[in-house]
Structure formats: C-alpha cells, structure tokens
Write an enzyme that holds these catalytic residues in place. Sequence first.
Site, mmCIF file in Angstrom:
data_model
loop_
_atom_site.group_PDB
_atom_site.id
_atom_site.type_symbol
_atom_site.label_atom_id
_atom_site.label_comp_id
_atom_site.label_asym_id
_atom_site.label_seq_id
_atom_site.Cartn_x
_atom_site.Cartn_y
_atom_site.Cartn_z
ATOM 1 N N ASP A 32 13.443 42.268 33.220
ATOM 2 C CA ASP A 32 12.792 42.347 34.532
ATOM 3 C C ASP A 32 11.303 42.049 34.431
ATOM 4 O OD1 ASP A 32 15.137 42.888 35.724
ATOM 5 O OD2 ASP A 32 14.829 45.048 35.903
ATOM 6 N N GLU B 141 36.414 29.169 39.178
ATOM 7 C CA GLU B 141 36.746 30.467 39.739
ATOM 8 C C GLU B 141 35.527 31.386 39.709
ATOM 9 O OE1 GLU B 141 39.965 30.330 40.536
ATOM 10 O OE2 GLU B 141 40.579 32.393 40.984
ATOM 11 N N GLU C 271 45.567 27.338 29.988
ATOM 12 C CA GLU C 271 44.356 28.132 30.233
ATOM 13 C C GLU C 271 44.739 29.476 30.837
ATOM 14 O OE1 GLU C 271 42.197 25.696 33.015
ATOM 15 O OE2 GLU C 271 42.194 23.988 31.651
ATOM 16 N N LYS D 186 48.579 22.610 32.401
ATOM 17 C CA LYS D 186 48.214 21.336 33.029
ATOM 18 C C LYS D 186 48.541 20.171 32.093
ATOM 19 C CE LYS D 186 44.081 23.461 35.117
ATOM 20 N NZ LYS D 186 42.612 23.566 35.018
ATOM 21 N N CYS E 243 25.831 74.933 45.072
ATOM 22 C CA CYS E 243 26.971 74.419 44.318
ATOM 23 C C CYS E 243 26.474 73.558 43.152
ATOM 24 C CB CYS E 243 27.852 73.582 45.243
ATOM 25 S SG CYS E 243 29.285 72.871 44.421
ATOM 26 N N ASP F 257 17.373 45.448 29.952
ATOM 27 C CA ASP F 257 17.242 45.018 31.342
ATOM 28 C C ASP F 257 15.791 45.103 31.784
ATOM 29 O OD1 ASP F 257 19.906 44.746 31.319
ATOM 30 O OD2 ASP F 257 20.341 46.215 32.901
ATOM 31 N N CYS G 188 31.612 76.420 42.791
ATOM 32 C CA CYS G 188 30.675 77.484 43.191
ATOM 33 C C CYS G 188 31.337 78.614 43.967
ATOM 34 C CB CYS G 188 29.545 76.894 44.019
ATOM 35 S SG CYS G 188 30.060 76.323 45.645
ATOM 36 N N LYS H 93 44.612 32.203 33.700
ATOM 37 C CA LYS H 93 44.433 32.125 35.143
ATOM 38 C C LYS H 93 43.527 33.288 35.547
ATOM 39 C CE LYS H 93 47.102 31.423 39.333
ATOM 40 N NZ LYS H 93 46.400 32.423 40.148
ATOM 41 N N CYS I 102 33.075 71.265 50.163
ATOM 42 C CA CYS I 102 32.506 72.546 49.760
ATOM 43 C C CYS I 102 31.311 72.809 50.663
ATOM 44 C CB CYS I 102 32.061 72.471 48.302
ATOM 45 S SG CYS I 102 30.841 73.712 47.871
ATOM 46 N N TYR J 7 36.781 25.146 35.580
ATOM 47 C CA TYR J 7 38.032 24.781 34.918
ATOM 48 C C TYR J 7 38.519 23.365 35.214
ATOM 49 C CZ TYR J 7 40.092 26.721 39.264
ATOM 50 O OH TYR J 7 40.398 27.018 40.547
ATOM 51 N N SER K 288 47.157 24.003 46.377
ATOM 52 C CA SER K 288 47.606 25.217 45.705
ATOM 53 C C SER K 288 48.502 24.822 44.542
ATOM 54 C CB SER K 288 48.353 26.115 46.685
ATOM 55 O OG SER K 288 49.486 25.432 47.156
ATOM 56 N N ASP L 262 41.623 35.844 37.718
ATOM 57 C CA ASP L 262 41.947 36.427 39.019
ATOM 58 C C ASP L 262 40.674 36.547 39.847
ATOM 59 O OD1 ASP L 262 43.471 37.459 40.999
ATOM 60 O OD2 ASP L 262 43.735 39.430 40.092
ATOM 61 N N ARG M 299 37.796 27.557 48.765
ATOM 62 C CA ARG M 299 38.951 26.699 48.922
ATOM 63 C C ARG M 299 39.361 26.615 50.393
ATOM 64 N NH1 ARG M 299 44.152 27.507 49.320
ATOM 65 N NH2 ARG M 299 45.513 25.819 48.696
ATOM 66 N N LYS N 202 52.955 33.359 36.032
ATOM 67 C CA LYS N 202 52.404 34.662 36.456
ATOM 68 C C LYS N 202 52.951 35.796 35.600
ATOM 69 C CE LYS N 202 50.828 34.719 40.685
ATOM 70 N NZ LYS N 202 49.479 34.862 41.224
ATOM 71 N N CYS O 95 35.484 76.481 46.743
ATOM 72 C CA CYS O 95 35.069 75.412 45.839
ATOM 73 C C CYS O 95 35.291 75.818 44.382
ATOM 74 C CB CYS O 95 33.595 75.099 46.082
ATOM 75 S SG CYS O 95 32.881 74.009 44.844
#
Length: 669
Positions: free
Chosen positions: A36, A170, A112, A286, A428, A32, A407, A114, A422, A222, A81, A116, A135, A310, A404
Amino acid sequence: MSAAQERIAELCKLINHHNRLYYVDAKPEISDRAFDRLLEELTTLEQKHPEFCSPDSPTQRVGGEPIAGFATVRHREPMMSIDNSYSADDLREFDKRIRKLLQGEAIKYVVELKIDGVAMSLTYIKGAFEVGATRGDGEQGDDVTHNLRTIHDVPLRLPKSPAHFEARGEIYMTRADFARYNRGRAERGLEPAANPRNLSAGSLKLLDPRECGRRRLRFFAYALGPCEGVEVATHLEGLKLLSDFGFTVNPHIESFDAIDAVIDYCNSWATKRHDLNYETDGMVIKVNDLAQRKKLGATAKSPRWVIAYKFAAEQGLTKLVSIDIQVGKFGTLTPVANLDPVKLAGTTVSRASLHNADFIDAKDIRVGDMVVVEKAGEIIPYVVRSEPEARTGSERVFAFPETCPSCGSPVERDKNGVFYRCTGGRKCTAQVKEVMRAYARRSTMDIEGLGEKIIEQLVDEKLVSSIPELYRLTLEKLIALERMGEKSAHNLLDGIAASKERGLGRLLYGLAIPHVGDSVADLLANEFGAIDALLNASAERLAQINGVGPIMAEAIHTFFHDAHNRSIIEELRALGLKLTQDARPSPAQTGGASLVGKTLVVTGTLAKYQREEIETLIRQLGGKAAGSVSKNTDYLVAGEKAGSKLEKAKQLGVKVLTEEEFDKLIGGT
Ligand SMILES: [Zn+2]
C-alpha cells in the site's frame, strides 16, 4: 528523464512485479502494508505530475467513476455454450463422433480444468484494453469494462499491438478471498454469499468499480476469440500467446492423443481439485488443431470440437450430534450443527451453520438426525436435508435457549425477523469480543497489536468492556496480563493512540452500525463532515443520501439515538478521537449551486484539492466527474500543467474553469 518520471516508472515496475507475485504466483514477498505504501507513493507522485501518469499505471486499477447502467456489447463471434458429459462413456461417444467426422486423422486433445466462474470476453484494440463483456445470451453481453479494469490479471496493455485481439476466459474468486469477504459480511451481521461464482457474477454487476476492486476478482484466459494481426494454428499455440501477452493461463493443462488417457486425466482431478485455491466443476476437453475444429463446425447450440466433463456434486450422510449457539456482534444467536466427521470435497466436515430458526424448522432438522451434507461449489458445508425415515425416536426438536450461553441474559426473538438475540449488550462477553474485533481490524481503526488473542484476554480479564475503555488502558494494567511483555504493551498502547486520528469514516465503519459497510461509512462521513451533523440527522434526511436506502437510514438513525451508543460517542469525543472527516463542505453547508446533471472533468494539479477530493465533491453536488473531455462535458476544471484535456476542451468549446472559478460556482469560499 526527471527524477519524478524515473521514480514513477520504477514504482510502476515494482508494483506490477509484486502484483504478479500476489495474484499470479500466490507468493507475496512484501506485506500488504508495504505494498500500500508503494501504491500511495505512486498515487501522490502521479497527482503532482499528471503528465507522467500512463493509462496502464497500476493506480488506474483502483477504479474510476461508478457507471449509470450497463451497455450491451455484441460479440464479434458468438460465445457458444459447451455440451456437458457426465461419465467415461459419454467421453468415448464424443471421441467416436469426432474420429468419424475427421475420417481417421490423428487427433490431439487438450484437457483443462473447468473453472467455476463467469465467462468473459476481453477485447484489445492496437494492444490497449478496450472493452470487456459477459457472455450474456452468447450473442451479446453486458459491458463490464469499468470493473474489469480493477482486476489485476487483466492486462491493460499488451506487449504487442495487433489490430484486434480478443481473449476469452473466466472471472473467478479464490477460496481465501471469498472467505475474507464472508467474514466481513458476518462482522456486519449480514448473510454470507453462497459461493464464489455467484459472488463473482454479482461483483461484475456492481456499478461502482471501487467496490468491485475490493473484492479481488481474478481472471484465467483459456482461449483466443476472433483476432486480427496474430496467427496461430493450434489451441496450445493460442494459450502460449496469451501467456506471452501477460494473461494468466491456468497451469494444469495437458494434451493427449487417446481418449483413455483423457479420461484418466479427468479422473485424476476428481478429488485433487479440492486442494486448489479456487472452485472447479469439471474438465474441458478441446480439439487442439484449429483447422480440424473448422471441419467439425458446430451444432445450433454448441461447437462439436469441445465437451465439458462435469464432476458429481459431493454429498455425504452423517449424524447431527448436537447444536451449538454462537453469539454475534449484534447479539444474534446462530445455531451451528456438530456433525460426526464426514469426508467431503477433500476436507473433513464436522460443523455446519444452520443459519436461523426458520432454516431448522423448514428442514425439520432434529438433534440426533441423520442429515445429508453437501460441499460442492460451496465452501461452507450446507445441510441439504434431514432423513426422517432414519429416525429411531431418540431425536429431539431443537429449542433455542432462553438465556444467552455466553452471559446468561434473556434471549428475545426479533419482532418480524428470524433471529434470536441476546439482550445482554455490553455485558455479554461474546458480543464485546465481536465488537472489539470489528473495531480493531485493518479496514476500520487499524489498531496494531490488537489481535484476536489480546482481545480475548482483555475482555476475559474485564479490562475492556466497551470501546472507550481501550483508550483508558495503561502500561501497568497491560503488563499484568499473562504473556504480555513491556515492549508489546508499549506497542499496543501506541497502536491504540494512533487510532484516534483515523477520522470519522473509519470510526463509523468500526462502530459496526448495522447495515453500514465501508462505502456507506465514507458516504456518511463525507456527507456530514462531522459527527454532530450526523447525530442530528433525521431518518428522512439520511434516506435522501444517494446510496442509503430507507431501511439503512432507519438503522443508522436508531443506532445514533440509542442512549448507550450516544454515550460511547461522547466518551470518545472526551478521549480526543477525531470525529470529523477531512472532506469538503457539503452542498447543504455551502448553500452553493447544485451540479445535478452536469458533467465535469478535472485535469492538472490543483492547489486546494486532491484529485479524489474534488471528484467526491462534484458527486456530492449531484454532478458527474468524468475521466475524459467530450462534447458532453459541461466544465473542465483545469489546474496547473493541464495538458491534452485542456487542448481538447478548447477545441470543443467546453467551458474551462480555474479552481477559484469552480469554488465560486459551487458557492464555496
Ligand atoms: Zn450474551
């Protein structure tokens, strides 16, 4: 081509390549940090040579200005839908209906996963990304273009330029990014997000695209929406086109001639789907041939050529064996259930958070109870309910400990809250470790070498019990630690020393002030410029800042008026930490003109300001920093090598300011 132009082109290519490895192939080749650095180099070069900065440069992904609200977009064709089905029989019914309507024609089904997530429509005009909309009610949705531009697998430009191109798909979040986000929430003492779908939807509704960009949303295309200038005869051809155009298309797509094969394929994913790095809640079936789709048409509610299958939510019954207490950064005690291991959603679940006392009371959860645990669409296992009928009499009502577990300090219940805490504070060890973790993280003080294990050691060996003590560590103390070599000790000391220069914004975030995340920390640092102005600010003054609410203001004020926190800051000052922000003078300090209601555009290379700095300053003064010149622009601030924006401003009669004139306007020097 100049050297700068060449390097910019090369960097764009490199960054896009690594983006693809990271986001699409999930096989990053560089860290990363290295990534960067590339992005930083490109940003700097583009700032020096704005004429070479193209609108689809990867730097444009970081997000532009926050927007004031959401415009409504009417879909060219409604996003209807899809009917749901829940069993093999439902799918056979669907097949029967289709075969009857198509009177014996051969049929190919495409199946395919689905995903979420949140359905989205992306429109490209002549190959350039124009608008992205949710949508909504199917007829019209919200314009969330500003946020979509930050998503790395939303192409900003297509390799070809059809007059009108629409990709539907999606928006989703990977399990890993979701977990990372929730870790950040937990570190700030905030409630975790419930699931990736809700978090994705919430992120798209953010007004500030920079915050959305940090959440790392992704996009699977899709389907094609209405298009002009491209021709396809089947759904599979459409998917191929999407992929050729640079969209990410989910790889797990199969086609079948018979419904039984479709059913087998669907069932094969019922458990396998839990191994994916994103959430799915079913399959979509489909009809492949677009001419056949036309014949089949739609009911009032949904197209006849598609159906969703589903998966059932997965629940399991298991015994709650005991309840542990975890101590958080602010001393919050979180009850965690130990369960008899139960297999759910492809993983073995043996622990589940019970959140707080109210949760346990409301669900009447007792130690020894049989409980129903769910892990459907939820990454975090969730205790749905207890089963009182199954009780034998040996179950016990859970009582929070009075001291706690880490501690031994007394535990108190929040005045009006649902949490127990605590009271041990820095005595602690559990809390101290959490504080250190928050302070050392990459997004805060970024201390190289100060990882989880070292923090454990330092705190357990009593070398560190507060943040300032980090800066008093010596080589002798460190090499006395088990498994600590001289070289790593040196590296750690270097990492700690380097963190002194991070500046006020990062420090404020690292101090883990309740309710203060990275954007608020930056806001405070830019607003006040130095720690003393912030320490002296009243809660009312804090609440006046755009983006800081009254509860947050109160929490910040309380934090800085706590004697212990005050003494930590004084110690850090004495230790030589940078307690200022490299920011421009705030309006209060300059006494300058307010820019409230004014729209400014900045162009060209400025001598005194970086682009981001001057735009921050404009916002601080109540103005809006826009990206392009229009008749609504009040001022164009033009630096050297100002190009087309200057031309346009002159055409429209927009007032043009030099950098000096801008300074004069805001009353600065
Ligand atoms: Zn404690």
